[in-house]
Each structure stands twice: as C-alpha cells, then as structure tokens.
Write a protein that holds these residues in place. Structure first.
Motif, PDB file in Angstrom:
ATOM      1  N   GLU A  45      -2.199  47.401  18.094  1.00  8.97           N
ATOM      2  CA  GLU A  45      -1.092  46.980  18.883  1.00  8.97           C
ATOM      3  C   GLU A  45      -0.033  46.266  18.062  1.00  8.97           C
ATOM      4  N   LEU A  46      -0.456  45.361  17.244  1.00  9.12           N
ATOM      5  CA  LEU A  46       0.460  44.308  16.374  1.00  9.12           C
ATOM      6  C   LEU A  46       1.483  45.233  15.546  1.00  9.12           C
ATOM      7  N   VAL A  47       0.750  45.915  14.613  1.00  3.04           N
ATOM      8  CA  VAL A  47       1.367  46.468  13.295  1.00  3.04           C
ATOM      9  C   VAL A  47       2.642  47.367  13.929  1.00  3.04           C
ATOM     10  N   PRO A  48       2.365  48.412  14.559  1.00  2.00           N
ATOM     11  CA  PRO A  48       3.336  49.328  14.947  1.00  2.00           C
ATOM     12  C   PRO A  48       4.772  48.557  15.635  1.00  2.00           C
ATOM     13  N   ARG A  49       4.227  47.539  16.307  1.00  2.00           N
ATOM     14  CA  ARG A  49       5.152  46.603  16.942  1.00  2.00           C
ATOM     15  C   ARG A  49       6.246  45.962  15.978  1.00  2.00           C
ATOM     16  N   GLU A  50       5.991  45.852  14.681  1.00  2.00           N
ATOM     17  CA  GLU A  50       6.823  45.345  13.553  1.00  2.00           C
ATOM     18  C   GLU A  50       7.236  46.509  12.911  1.00  2.00           C
ATOM     19  N   ASN A  51       7.073  47.773  13.444  1.00  2.00           N
ATOM     20  CA  ASN A  51       7.957  48.900  12.737  1.00  2.00           C
ATOM     21  C   ASN A  51       7.379  49.230  11.339  1.00  2.00           C
ATOM     22  N   ILE A  52       6.112  48.983  11.389  1.00  2.00           N
ATOM     23  CA  ILE A  52       5.331  49.079   9.812  1.00  2.00           C
ATOM     24  C   ILE A  52       4.723  50.532  10.073  1.00  2.00           C
ATOM     25  N   PRO A  53       4.732  51.661   9.253  1.00  2.00           N
ATOM     26  CA  PRO A  53       3.849  52.738   9.197  1.00  2.00           C
ATOM     27  C   PRO A  53       2.324  52.395   9.222  1.00  2.00           C
ATOM     28  N   PHE A  54       1.784  53.218   9.961  1.00  2.00           N
ATOM     29  CA  PHE A  54       0.532  52.782  10.559  1.00  2.00           C
ATOM     30  C   PHE A  54      -0.462  53.946  10.514  1.00  2.00           C
ATOM     31  N   LYS A  55      -1.489  54.076   9.818  1.00  2.00           N
ATOM     32  CA  LYS A  55      -2.696  54.965   9.650  1.00  2.00           C
ATOM     33  C   LYS A  55      -3.918  54.507  10.048  1.00  2.00           C
ATOM     34  N   THR A  56      -4.785  55.268  10.483  1.00  2.00           N
ATOM     35  CA  THR A  56      -6.200  54.704  10.999  1.00  2.00           C
ATOM     36  C   THR A  56      -7.288  55.340  10.487  1.00  2.00           C
ATOM     37  N   ILE A  57      -8.180  54.836  10.415  1.00  2.00           N
ATOM     38  CA  ILE A  57      -9.592  55.373   9.905  1.00  2.00           C
ATOM     39  C   ILE A  57     -10.655  54.722  10.878  1.00  2.00           C
ATOM     40  N   THR A  58     -11.836  55.483  11.247  1.00  2.00           N
ATOM     41  CA  THR A  58     -12.934  54.815  12.205  1.00  2.00           C
ATOM     42  C   THR A  58     -13.790  54.193  11.343  1.00  2.00           C
ATOM     43  N   ILE A  59     -14.218  53.117  11.709  1.00  2.00           N
ATOM     44  CA  ILE A  59     -15.170  52.351  10.978  1.00  2.00           C
ATOM     45  C   ILE A  59     -15.820  51.132  11.819  1.00  2.00           C
ATOM     46  N   THR A  60     -16.906  50.920  11.681  1.00  2.00           N
ATOM     47  CA  THR A  60     -17.534  49.761  12.420  1.00  2.00           C
ATOM     48  C   THR A  60     -18.579  48.686  11.505  1.00  2.00           C
ATOM     49  N   GLY A  61     -18.785  47.918  11.873  1.00  2.00           N
ATOM     50  CA  GLY A  61     -19.380  46.714  11.228  1.00  2.00           C
ATOM     51  C   GLY A  61     -20.909  46.826  11.103  1.00  2.00           C
ATOM     52  N   PHE A  62     -21.815  46.460  10.196  1.00  2.00           N
ATOM     53  CA  PHE A  62     -23.388  46.526  10.298  1.00  2.00           C
ATOM     54  C   PHE A  62     -23.771  45.468  11.258  1.00  2.00           C
ATOM     55  N   ARG A  63     -24.931  45.863  11.772  1.00  2.00           N
ATOM     56  CA  ARG A  63     -25.838  45.121  12.684  1.00  2.00           C
ATOM     57  C   ARG A  63     -26.578  44.232  11.789  1.00  2.00           C
ATOM     58  N   LYS A  65     -29.637  43.689  12.278  1.00  2.00           N
ATOM     59  CA  LYS A  65     -31.017  44.168  12.368  1.00  2.00           C
ATOM     60  C   LYS A  65     -30.859  45.526  12.038  1.00  2.00           C
ATOM     61  N   LEU A  66     -31.962  46.043  11.519  1.00  2.00           N
ATOM     62  CA  LEU A  66     -32.233  47.636  11.052  1.00  2.00           C
ATOM     63  C   LEU A  66     -31.930  48.447  12.396  1.00  2.00           C
ATOM     64  N   SER A  67     -31.140  49.293  12.649  1.00  2.00           N
ATOM     65  CA  SER A  67     -30.908  50.181  13.595  1.00  2.00           C
ATOM     66  C   SER A  67     -30.207  51.424  13.222  1.00  2.00           C
ATOM     67  N   LEU A  68     -30.217  52.228  14.238  1.00  2.00           N
ATOM     68  CA  LEU A  68     -29.726  53.474  13.931  1.00  2.00           C
ATOM     69  C   LEU A  68     -28.163  53.279  13.860  1.00  2.00           C
ATOM     70  N   GLU A  69     -27.560  52.450  14.303  1.00  2.00           N
ATOM     71  CA  GLU A  69     -26.007  52.091  14.207  1.00  2.00           C
ATOM     72  C   GLU A  69     -25.747  51.905  13.082  1.00  2.00           C
ATOM     73  N   ASN A  70     -26.450  51.256  12.068  1.00  2.00           N
ATOM     74  CA  ASN A  70     -26.304  50.968  10.837  1.00  2.00           C
ATOM     75  C   ASN A  70     -26.134  52.392  10.007  1.00  2.00           C
ATOM     76  N   VAL A  71     -26.935  53.107  10.205  1.00  2.00           N
ATOM     77  CA  VAL A  71     -26.905  54.678   9.605  1.00  2.00           C
ATOM     78  C   VAL A  71     -25.722  55.287   9.945  1.00  2.00           C
ATOM     79  N   LYS A  72     -25.086  55.091  11.128  1.00  2.00           N
ATOM     80  CA  LYS A  72     -23.960  55.616  11.630  1.00  2.00           C
ATOM     81  C   LYS A  72     -22.823  55.038  11.099  1.00  2.00           C
ATOM     82  N   THR A  73     -22.891  53.619  10.699  1.00  2.00           N
ATOM     83  CA  THR A  73     -21.766  52.889  10.137  1.00  2.00           C
ATOM     84  C   THR A  73     -21.535  53.394   8.526  1.00  2.00           C
TER      85      THR A  73
END
Length: 364
Positions: A45-63, A65-73
């Motif tokens: 929301e904030l970056v495009p409002r400042e007219n700065i070229p913006f690209k995205t990637i998909t990433i999440t943080g580590f949990r 505790k050990l979990s399947l979600e960490n493997v996905k991360t």
C-alpha cells in the motif's frame, strides 16, 4: 545510481526505507530505485503511493516450533531467491538495501550471492531473525542503537541512526498544532498507542479523563482507528474536557510531534527515532507482544540516558500516568529530558546511511 530496496511487514521496516529512498533521490536526481516487497504486506500500500516502482515475491517467516509450515517457508525462500536473481540481472543495481522483515531475506541473500554490494539496516536494539541471518553475507550493517552492535560482526557495523529521524527535522510544529486544533502557548501532551492504537493506554487515560480537565496543560489523545468508537462511547458518558482533543488517527504525525512538549507512546523504533531527533521527552509504555521484548529494550536505551520514563503495562494506571506527566512538567525535569533526548537524536541518519551505501557501491 541504481538501487534495489526491500523492507516489509510493518511500518517500522517500511518508513525507514522510504526515508532512505527520498535521500537517495535528493542526492541523485536521476537515481533509479526499485522496491521489492510482498503483495500482502503494508509495503504493497505504502510504496506504490509514493510512485516508486514495486515488484513482489512470496515469502513467510519461520515458526519457532518445528512444523510443516517451516518446510513451506524454506521452499518459498528458494523460489523467492530465484525470482530476485532474475530481477537483479534485469535491473542491474549498484547496491541492494534491506531494512528488515521476512521479504529482505531472499532479496539481500540473492544480491550477495550475485556479488552485488549489500547493506542492511537494523532499527531495533535487538535485531530480528532475518537481519541476524543476513549479517553473514552483507557488506555493511547500519544500526540505530549502539546496543545492537553486539549481535553483528564488528567490522561490518556502522552506527548511523534511523533514516526516519531525518523526516521530522524540517517540519513545522505550529502548523502541526493548528491542524488538530491545539492552542498556542499551552504545554501539550500527545498520547498515542501507534497507528492501530493500544487498549491499555486508552484504558489508563479514560480512567482519569475527568481529572485531566483540572490540568493547565492540554492533551492530544489519539485512540487508533480500531478503538475510536468504543472510546467515544465512554467519553460521551464522562464528558469531553475542553483541554482534551481526541482523534482516531493523525496523518501528519511528524508535524504534530514537532508541536508538542511530551509524548506518551509505545517504544517502536520509528517513534523513538522521531522523538529523539526532535529532542522530545517521553513516557514509554513498551508493547509486551513483540519478538524478544525488543520494545522494552529500545525504551530502556532512552531511559538509561534520562530521555524517557518507562512504565510497563502492569505498572500503568490512569493515576500513575497523570502523576508522571505532572512530575515531568516541572521546569528542570522537562528541560533535562529534552536535552537528554536531543543528545540521542541522529537527525542526519538518512544521509549517513546513504553515504555508507554509496561507499560500498563504489567498490563494485
């Protein structure tokens, strides 16, 4: 100059990045900047409002505790790194900067592996997991608190302060006061719990709303949009004292900060950078709901130098809050806190970070 900047998740990571970008463009009018974030973070929301070229990637943080979600991360990190490498090869940056948040991990790591000069900025006294990880690969690490030196390789560290501090220096406090209806010539306390507000701070002030009417100073009370309606229901029962102005949110916060005498707030890194740049005394109520309790550690860095008074949530009450404000508004205490706060301020932080990244960019 061509720069890739990445920072995401919270305003504490994004606002310093935006302040640094302003400084880069001030120094290099023809500079080209690309911001890499996520499509579901506040940066989208904030970056495009400042007219700065913006690209995205998909990433999440580590949990934690050990979990399947960490493997996905891990898989998202690998895929994110591949995507960023492609972006870097196309954009050809002179330097890549990370200001924190999970998104910086693959962005800065990819740049380091491609031998592009890299810099990370740490806003808090205790660094997050991403910056700890990246510190092994980057060329330089800019820090905002001297205490965070201990967490990083000593030769890489540069003490610059937080670029956000530079945003408040040239603001007009008179305009800030006028914009929210504050009276001139009256000492002013700003009570704010962050962009979304903080219920414990709201509850404490509502306890003593009637008593606040008896003070010869005025209050600007920012509830947070989420809490505004409930707060106003209580205010209607008690009455709204003429020396208390209530707002759900302040859009021109740097201007308003420049026009007040004391702030009651959480202890986020951006807030502390702004108030010390202005030499503003503070009563800090750290959020206990943050990683590594870093807000309390941020706050203690100010209180140990006499610039702030720290009250933990379990110590806070309305009566305690008014007592603290009354005591700070004795002439010597207020002036001493102002001087201590100003000594900690680093108003040239954005320039100092810029010079650091310019130095490493030249080595390419």
């Amino acid at each position: 100059m061509r720069v890739i900047v990445s920072g995401g998740g919270t305003g504490g990571h994004i606002y310093p990045a935006l302040s640094l970008i302003k400084e880069i463009k001030k120094q290099h009018k023809d500079a080209e900047v690309l911001y890499i974030g996520t499509d579901n973070g506040l940066e989208s929301e904030l970056v495009p409002r400042e007219n700065i070229p913006f690209k995205t990637i998909t990433i999440t943080g580590f949990r934690r505790k050990l979990s399947l979600e960490n493997v996905k991360t891990v898989l998202r990190f690998i895929n994110g790194t591949k995507k960023v490498k492609k972006i870097i090869k196309e954009f050809k940056p002179d330097v890549v900067v990370g200001t924190g948040g999970y998104v910086c991990g693959p962005v800065v790591y990819a740049a380091a592996k491609l031998r592009v000069p890299t810099l990370i900025h740490e806003q808090n006294s205790v660094p997050g997991l991403t910056n700890k990880f990246l510190s092994r690969y980057v060329d330089k690490i800019a820090i905002s608190f001297e205490q965070s030196k201990a967490f990083f390789p000593e030769k890489k560290v540069v003490y610059t302060g937080n670029p956000r501090a530079s945003e408040v220096i040239d603001t007009n406090g008179e305009q800030g006061r006028a914009s929210v209806g504050l009276q001139d010539g009256k000492r002013t306390v700003l009570i704010v719990g962050g962009s979304r507000g903080a219920r414990p701070i709201n509850d404490a002030f509502l306890e003593v709303l009637k008593e606040a009417k008896t003070r010869d100073y005025q209050f600007l009370y920012v509830t947070g949009q989420v809490h505004y309606d409930k707060v106003m229901e209580e205010v209607k029962k008690q009455g709204n004292p003429s020396n208390v102005i209530i707002r759900p949110f302040i859009h021109n916060m740097p201007e308003v900060l420049a026009g007040v005498d004391l702030i009651v707030a959480r202890a986020g890194a951006t807030t502390l950078a702004e108030i010390t740049a202005l030499g503003l005394p503070s009563i800090l109520i750290p959020s206990p709901y943050v990683t590594n309790n870093h807000q309390e550690k941020n706050a203690r860095a100010l209180s140990s130098r006499g610039a702030a008074l720290v009250r933990l949530e379990n110590e806070m009450s309305g009566k305690q809050l008014l007592t603290d404000i009354d005591e700070i508004f004795t002439e010597n205490r207020l002036n001493n806190m102002k001087e201590a706060s100003k000594e900690l301020g680093m108003p040239n932080a954005a320039t100092d970070v810029y010079h650091t990244l310019q130095t490493i960019a030249k080595k390419r």
